[in-house]
Design a protein around this motif. Structure first.
Motif, PDB file in Angstrom:
ATOM      1  N   GLU A 534       3.471 -17.215   6.168  1.00  0.00           N
ATOM      2  CA  GLU A 534       4.362 -16.237   6.200  1.00  0.00           C
ATOM      3  C   GLU A 534       4.227 -15.183   4.885  1.00  0.00           C
ATOM      4  OE1 GLU A 534       8.435 -17.359   6.806  1.00  0.00           O
ATOM      5  OE2 GLU A 534       9.055 -15.754   5.312  1.00  0.00           O
ATOM      6  N   GLU A 535       3.800 -15.958   3.813  1.00  0.00           N
ATOM      7  CA  GLU A 535       3.242 -15.283   2.625  1.00  0.00           C
ATOM      8  C   GLU A 535       2.100 -14.440   2.742  1.00  0.00           C
ATOM      9  OE1 GLU A 535       5.311 -15.336  -0.182  1.00  0.00           O
ATOM     10  OE2 GLU A 535       6.745 -16.431   0.982  1.00  0.00           O
ATOM     11  N   THR A 536       1.251 -15.096   3.596  1.00  0.00           N
ATOM     12  CA  THR A 536      -0.225 -14.448   3.504  1.00  0.00           C
ATOM     13  C   THR A 536       0.145 -13.036   4.528  1.00  0.00           C
ATOM     14  OG1 THR A 536      -1.131 -16.554   3.879  1.00  0.00           O
ATOM     15  CG2 THR A 536      -2.612 -14.621   4.454  1.00  0.00           C
ATOM     16  N   ARG A 537       1.007 -13.311   5.611  1.00  0.00           N
ATOM     17  CA  ARG A 537       1.481 -12.351   6.627  1.00  0.00           C
ATOM     18  C   ARG A 537       2.083 -10.926   5.780  1.00  0.00           C
ATOM     19  NH1 ARG A 537       4.026 -15.201   9.996  1.00  0.00           N
ATOM     20  NH2 ARG A 537       2.036 -15.652  10.895  1.00  0.00           N
ATOM     21  N   LYS A 538       2.946 -11.403   4.640  1.00  0.00           N
ATOM     22  CA  LYS A 538       3.650 -10.329   4.188  1.00  0.00           C
ATOM     23  C   LYS A 538       2.551  -9.464   3.125  1.00  0.00           C
ATOM     24  CE  LYS A 538       7.953 -12.917   3.059  1.00  0.00           C
ATOM     25  NZ  LYS A 538       8.445 -13.649   2.009  1.00  0.00           N
ATOM     26  N   LEU A 539       1.773 -10.168   2.676  1.00  0.00           N
ATOM     27  CA  LEU A 539       0.576  -9.622   1.776  1.00  0.00           C
ATOM     28  C   LEU A 539      -0.278  -8.623   2.541  1.00  0.00           C
ATOM     29  CD1 LEU A 539       0.099  -9.517  -1.012  1.00  0.00           C
ATOM     30  CD2 LEU A 539      -1.518 -11.723  -0.839  1.00  0.00           C
ATOM     31  N   HIS A 540      -0.442  -9.224   3.565  1.00  0.00           N
ATOM     32  CA  HIS A 540      -1.481  -8.328   4.616  1.00  0.00           C
ATOM     33  C   HIS A 540      -0.574  -7.144   4.971  1.00  0.00           C
ATOM     34  CE1 HIS A 540      -3.593  -7.514   8.468  1.00  0.00           C
ATOM     35  NE2 HIS A 540      -4.600  -8.065   7.874  1.00  0.00           N
ATOM     36  N   ASP A 541       0.526  -7.335   5.302  1.00  0.00           N
ATOM     37  CA  ASP A 541       1.217  -6.017   5.812  1.00  0.00           C
ATOM     38  C   ASP A 541       1.374  -5.043   4.472  1.00  0.00           C
ATOM     39  OD1 ASP A 541       1.668  -7.284   8.187  1.00  0.00           O
ATOM     40  OD2 ASP A 541       3.757  -7.601   7.835  1.00  0.00           O
ATOM     41  N   LEU A 542       1.495  -5.719   3.284  1.00  0.00           N
ATOM     42  CA  LEU A 542       1.621  -4.702   2.127  1.00  0.00           C
ATOM     43  C   LEU A 542       0.269  -4.051   1.899  1.00  0.00           C
ATOM     44  CD1 LEU A 542       3.698  -4.149  -0.370  1.00  0.00           C
ATOM     45  CD2 LEU A 542       2.046  -5.709  -1.443  1.00  0.00           C
ATOM     46  N   LEU A 543      -0.910  -4.939   2.123  1.00  0.00           N
ATOM     47  CA  LEU A 543      -2.218  -4.235   1.772  1.00  0.00           C
ATOM     48  C   LEU A 543      -2.324  -3.148   2.820  1.00  0.00           C
ATOM     49  CD1 LEU A 543      -4.070  -7.410   1.036  1.00  0.00           C
ATOM     50  CD2 LEU A 543      -3.380  -6.028  -0.654  1.00  0.00           C
ATOM     51  N   LYS A 544      -2.003  -3.566   4.037  1.00  0.00           N
ATOM     52  CA  LYS A 544      -2.380  -2.359   5.149  1.00  0.00           C
ATOM     53  C   LYS A 544      -1.652  -1.002   4.565  1.00  0.00           C
ATOM     54  CE  LYS A 544      -3.170  -3.262   9.856  1.00  0.00           C
ATOM     55  NZ  LYS A 544      -2.607  -3.902  10.873  1.00  0.00           N
ATOM     56  N   GLU A 545      -0.341  -1.088   4.127  1.00  0.00           N
ATOM     57  CA  GLU A 545       0.427   0.129   3.854  1.00  0.00           C
ATOM     58  C   GLU A 545      -0.312   0.855   2.598  1.00  0.00           C
ATOM     59  OE1 GLU A 545       4.411  -1.306   2.638  1.00  0.00           O
ATOM     60  OE2 GLU A 545       4.651  -1.998   4.831  1.00  0.00           O
ATOM     61  N   SER A 546      -0.920  -0.263   1.649  1.00  0.00           N
ATOM     62  CA  SER A 546      -1.231   0.393   0.354  1.00  0.00           C
ATOM     63  C   SER A 546      -2.837   1.086   0.680  1.00  0.00           C
ATOM     64  CB  SER A 546      -1.312  -0.674  -0.712  1.00  0.00           C
ATOM     65  OG  SER A 546      -0.319  -1.307  -0.442  1.00  0.00           O
ATOM     66  N   VAL A 547      -3.384   1.026   1.694  1.00  0.00           N
ATOM     67  CA  VAL A 547      -4.726   1.618   1.662  1.00  0.00           C
ATOM     68  C   VAL A 547      -4.896   3.070   1.521  1.00  0.00           C
ATOM     69  CG1 VAL A 547      -6.705   2.001   3.095  1.00  0.00           C
ATOM     70  CG2 VAL A 547      -5.500  -0.207   3.215  1.00  0.00           C
ATOM     71  N   VAL A 548      -5.474   3.513   0.436  1.00  0.00           N
ATOM     72  CA  VAL A 548      -5.603   4.834   0.096  1.00  0.00           C
ATOM     73  C   VAL A 548      -6.963   5.310   0.125  1.00  0.00           C
ATOM     74  CG1 VAL A 548      -3.627   4.922  -1.249  1.00  0.00           C
ATOM     75  CG2 VAL A 548      -5.743   4.710  -2.428  1.00  0.00           C
ATOM     76  N   GLU A 549      -7.270   6.804   0.129  1.00  0.00           N
ATOM     77  CA  GLU A 549      -8.576   7.167   0.054  1.00  0.00           C
ATOM     78  C   GLU A 549      -9.408   6.812  -1.285  1.00  0.00           C
ATOM     79  OE1 GLU A 549     -10.279  11.640   0.988  1.00  0.00           O
ATOM     80  OE2 GLU A 549      -8.692  10.907   2.249  1.00  0.00           O
ATOM     81  N   LYS A 550     -10.670   6.194  -1.258  1.00  0.00           N
ATOM     82  CA  LYS A 550     -11.249   6.043  -2.207  1.00  0.00           C
ATOM     83  C   LYS A 550     -11.831   7.036  -3.002  1.00  0.00           C
ATOM     84  CE  LYS A 550     -12.483   1.414  -0.450  1.00  0.00           C
ATOM     85  NZ  LYS A 550     -13.364   0.752  -0.001  1.00  0.00           N
ATOM     86  N   VAL A 551     -11.686   6.994  -4.322  1.00  0.00           N
ATOM     87  CA  VAL A 551     -12.467   8.143  -5.244  1.00  0.00           C
ATOM     88  C   VAL A 551     -13.524   7.511  -6.082  1.00  0.00           C
ATOM     89  CG1 VAL A 551     -10.398   9.382  -5.232  1.00  0.00           C
ATOM     90  CG2 VAL A 551     -10.407   7.737  -6.887  1.00  0.00           C
TER      91      VAL A 551
END
Ligand SMILES: Nc1ncnc2c1ncn2[C@@H]1O[C@H](COP(=O)(O)OP(=O)(O)O)[C@@H](O)[C@H]1O
Ligand SMILES: Cc1ncc(COP(=O)(O)O)c(N)n1
Ligand SMILES: [Mg+2]
Length: 553
Positions: A534-551
């Motif tokens: 469950e903790e891994t899943r929450k983190l996975h979801d959060l990371l997916k939301e946080s993906v931004v364009e790289k600079v």
């Protein structure tokens, strides 16, 4: 016109076992059941089954010239395929008298003989991939293409040999038009060196990597599915850079340039290794990457070989250190995106929560971990090895890479996908010498200098931190988000952030959006919890939301 049944190349993203019955593809029957490597773009969770009764020996046929010095040509092809664990049959087009000084004589075989050799092998031996080298006459090219029309194979790898590394001509300019109009359009990949690229494109100058890119594009326009312009002889580059173009994306495949006289046969070896990897079931990009690394490794290991008095010596395809470099059952080359959510186990935490290592790994994968590392600092070696073997099996079922922290011996013994080392563990170059070209090596780095050294030594990725303070590691200096940014900007390989990362701060890390930063590695945030999945899943979801364009800055 005919087309090669190009199932592997068209579908590198799918990994499972297809039998010819399941695919129903024409022309596929001859291969029996093939195990295809695979990744599903989002979930990497396909089961790989193995039809061992129907398992076929991967088979490359090389159609090339003999080199009496045995550094290049047919001899190189045989040795490269043997080293990569693939059967190789041979059709000899010419017999050259060669040594380390150059080419002294060339006898071209009769066209009847070449046709007869092709028929003997292709009609009986179930060839997966044909690789061509020296094709000294227009008629021979036509005979080859006619044979392939009659006996289609899975892929055609064309090394358009015209000039040897020593500068001697092996196929004259009269062949150029046939190469351009007849052979290249049939190739799944063509692998010219700089001189051959220039000749195929009417004598253009190639001086920079940008010239190589334009040339790869122009060659692709002639019809091959993929192009690899080899830059072994690019004078302006201190690295050995090859350009791969698949009609859509360019890849700059870069390795350090090995200082050695023993480079005779690099081109033949590279093409044979690509063919061997394709025959084993790799996608084209994976095959090319592994082949390039294999060439780099053999050049490095063969620096001390001393054969002949000329300017160019052969190398040892079997590597000085005889290791089982080709027996790994891992089918996939490391992708930077594998670092997206990196679960690192901890023996103390497993003990605290009464979990076995295997249960911890299963749960992390269930929750969406994209790569796993076993970091077991205590416990007995025998016990650890047994758990590691079980984890390798679990990870392979899900197509997730499994690395071992620090213990190269355990990684080799359980055939893990790689090793992660710290700055005071075994040096990366030594790890590479022990584990061979296929395995993933990660290194912990706190500074840009360490990051550059890791790349130079042959690492595949960097773990950079501690980004935040953590209890997992005693006396660990925290580098903060600024330190992480500096490492990412300096790095030439992908970076995963580590150290005190959890649901509360992971977004901040990913939103740095800095080049090379591919994901986060976590220990406590998933394993020091009651429900790992469950903790891994929450983190996975959060990371997916946080993906931004790289600079870049
Ligand atoms: N000194 C070297 N160090 C590392 N890689 C090399 C070196 N020389 C050639 N290579 C690599 O070997 C492969 C064959 O390249 P090249 O020598 O250009 O082809 P050819 O042997 O057909 O002339 C390429 O992947 C190239 O980058
Ligand atoms: C029979 C034969 N075939 C090919 C090559 C190319 O050699 P290299 O790979 O060094 O360019 C060669 N020298 N001899
Ligand atoms: Mg060369």
């Amino acid at each position: 016109m005919f087309t090669f049944p190009n199932f592997l190349i068209d579908y590198p993203q799918i990994c499972t076992t297809f039998s010819s019955k399941q695919t129903g593809r024409q022309g596929f029957d001859q291969f029996g059941a093939l195990t295809l490597k695979a990744i599903m773009p989002e979930e990497k969770s396909l089961t790989i089954t193995n039809d061992s009764n129907n398992k076929k020996t991967p088979h490359v046929l090389t159609v090339a010239g003999s080199d009496s010095g045995a550094g290049a040509g047919i001899q190189a092809d045989l040795k490269a395929c043997a080293a990569r664990g693939v059967y190789c049959s041979t059709v000899i087009t010419a017999v050259t008298a060669q040594n380390t000084l150059g080419v002294q004589d060339v006898s071209i075989l009769s066209e009847e003989s070449v046709a007869a050799q092709l028929k003997s092998v292709l009609s009986d031996m179930r060839v997966d991939v044909v690789k061509t080298g020296m094709l000294p006459s227009i008629t021979m090219v036509k005979i080859l293409l006619d044979s392939l029309k009659q006996y289609p194979v899975q892929a055609l790898v064309v090394d358009p040999v015209m000039v040897s590394t020593s500068g001697d001509v092996l196929a004259g300019p009269s062949i150029l038009d046939t190469f351009r109009k007849d052979l290249l359009p049939m190739a799944d990949i063509v692998t010219p060196n700089l001189k051959e690229t220039s000749a195929l494109l009417g004598g253009i100058q190639l001086e920079t990597i940008s010239d190589m890119r334009s040339a790869a594009k122009s060659l692709h326009d002639m019809g091959p599915r993929n192009v690899l312009v080899k830059g072994g002889d690019l004078p302006s580059s201190s690295d050995a850079v090859d350009i791969f173009f698949n009609g859509k994306d360019f890849y700059e495949l870069r390795s350090s340039r090995i200082q050695t006289r023993n480079t005779h046969g690099t081109g033949c070896t590279l093409a044979s290794c690509i063919a061997a990897e394709l025959a084993k079931g790799s996608s084209m990009l994976s095959a090319v990457k592994v082949a390039k690394r294999y060439v780099e490794s053999v050049l490095e290991y063969s620096k001390s070989i001393n054969i002949g008095n000329g300017a160019q010596g052969p190398f040892d395809h079997g590597l000085k250190l005889k290791r089982s470099v080709c027996n790994s059952s891992r089918m996939q080359v490391f992708e930077p995106s594998d670092l997206f959510l990196y679960a690192v186990t901890d023996s103390k935490m497993n003990k605290k929560w009464g979990r076995s290592i295997t249960d911890a790994v299963k749960a992390a994968i269930e929750g969406g971990a994209t790569i796993v590392q076993l970091r077991e600092k205590e416990g007995e070696t025998g016990e650890f090895l047994e758990s590691a073997k079980a984890c390798v099996e679990i990870c392979r079922l899900h197509n997730i890479p499994l690395l071992i922290n620090d213990r190269v011996d355990i990684a080799l013994a359980c055939d893990a996908d790689g090793v992660h080392v710290g700055q005071s563990d075994m040096p990366v170059a030594t790890v590479r010498a022990l584990v061979g070209p296929d395995k993933i090596i990660g290194v912990s780095c706190k500074t840009p200098e360490q990051a550059l050294k890791a790349w130079g030594d042959g690492a595949d990725y960097i773990g950079s931190g501690g980004v935040f303070p953590t209890n997992t590691k005693a006396n660990n200096r925290t580098i903060g988000l600024d330190g992480l940014r500096d490492v990412c900007l300096a790095s030439k390989i992908p970076v995963v952030a580590i150290g005190g990362i959890n649901l509360g701060n992971a977004k901040e890390v990913m939103e740095l959006g800095v080049v090379n930063l591919e994901g986060v590695a976590v220990v406590s945030a998933v394993f020091d919890r009651e429900c790992v999945a469950e903790e891994t899943r929450k983190l996975h979801d959060l990371l997916k939301e946080s993906v931004v364009e790289k600079v870049m800055v």
